[in-house]
Write an enzyme that holds these catalytic residues in place. Structure first.
Site, PDB file in Angstrom:
ATOM      1  NE  ARG A 215      -7.904  -7.865   0.311  1.00  0.00           N
ATOM      2  CZ  ARG A 215      -7.636  -7.025  -0.684  1.00  0.00           C
ATOM      3  NH1 ARG A 215      -6.687  -6.100  -0.540  1.00  0.00           N
ATOM      4  NH2 ARG A 215      -8.310  -7.102  -1.825  1.00  0.00           N
TER       5      ARG A 215
ATOM      6  CE  LYS B 185      -4.479  -1.641   1.405  1.00  0.00           C
ATOM      7  NZ  LYS B 185      -5.648  -1.457   2.290  1.00  0.00           N
TER       8      LYS B 185
END
Length: 307
Positions: free
Chosen positions: A263, A229
């Site tokens: 995740r 991210k």
């Protein structure tokens, strides 16, 4: 190392159970979108998406998350089009494996179709903001992931501000848990996600990572969606394709602070990291014991000892 007191440690999915008091599940990411945040559409073709999901299972993933629409700003997609993207992948993976499957969607129509195809979980980035989704989940008896976000998916939210980001995220999740329970969703079917980077800047997300214990303390298995991210890229000044080490570090920090699902894009590396943490916690035995276990320290896999 923080071990949260879970209201229901063992969660039973349709085809397997996970004891979150002794397991950190690795959720693989398969996005069947032409504008995916990470792979830029590499898995948009049906055969590519199915192959990516099966490869993740072969690499040791406990869970596969299949999505057809990114959260990032962009044009909306109809429920019919989204279902056309995710349902065939879910159906193919379910036919081949007992892995936990989640559909990354916030639309009730898509959720219903995904469940019919074999999905065990609805991974909702809106925290049940869309009418009807809670009812679909409750009536089907599947799991739901309640995620913190402030804006509707595919819309921009400029300069998010928080007084205490972790406290506010935790309060939001408490309220959404109540919504889920009031709708008839069983507590043993609820998973929570603080939403790393979703309507949060890098400083907010680093704070959530550092104080993840406060999220895990809510008593429900907590998911950390950190892989590749922007907060990792901004912190380390790295492009998306060079964030693997940072992603593993962030996932491990969250796991040590109580996350029970991570995740991740790089499945094999993530599985190794989580299995090592589990062994360190005393939840699993090492694969084998040889080093310094006899009068002579035997070389490992043919390498001379000490090299």
């Amino acid at each position: 190392m923080f071990e949260p007191e879970l209201i229901h440690p063992v969660h039973r999915f349709a085809h397997r159970s996970i004891d979150f008091s002794r397991r950190i599940a690795v959720m693989a990411i398969v996005n069947r979108t032409p504008d995916s945040f990470y792979d830029g559409g590499a898995n948009f073709a049906l055969d590519a998406a199915v192959r990516a999901a099966k490869d993740a299972v072969d690499a040791g993933a406990d869970w596969v998350d299949i999505g057809g629409v990114p959260f990032a700003p962009g044009p909306p997609l109809s429920a019919a089009e989204e279902a056309e993207r995710v349902v065939p992948v879910i159906r193919a993976v379910r036919a081949a494996s007992d892995v936990v499957i989640s559909a990354d969607t916030f639309l009730p129509q898509v959720a219903e179709a995904a469940i019919g195809a074999g999905a065990d979980v609805i991974n909702d980035t809106t925290g049940l903001a869309y009418p009807g989704l809670a009812q679909v989940v409750a009536e089907s008896g599947v799991h739901v992931v309640l995620t913190h976000s402030l804006a509707a998916p595919r819309t921009n939210f400029a300069r998010p501000e928080y007084g205490d980001v972790v406290g506010e995220v935790a309060d939001f999740l408490r309220r959404r848990i109540d919504v889920a329970l009031d709708a008839g969703i069983a507590p043993e079917k609820i998973i929570i996600d603080p939403g790393h980077d979703l309507n949060k800047n890098t400083l907010h997300t680093l704070e959530i990572t550092r104080r993840f214990t406060e999220i895990a303390s809510l008593g429900y298995p907590a998911l950390a969606a950190v892989s590749n991210k922007d907060f990792i890229g901004e912190t380390l000044d790295l492009p998306k394709q060079e964030r693997t080490a940072g992603s593993l570090a962030a996932a491990s920090m969250c796991a040590l602070n109580g996350a029970r699902i991570v995740r991740m894009h790089h499945v094999a590396e993530s599985v190794q990291a989580m299995r090592l943490i589990e062994a360190t916690m005393g939840w699993r035995e090492p694969a084998y014991l040889r080093h310094n276990m006899s009068d002579v320290n035997e070389p490992a896999h043919g390498r001379p000892a000490g090299t």
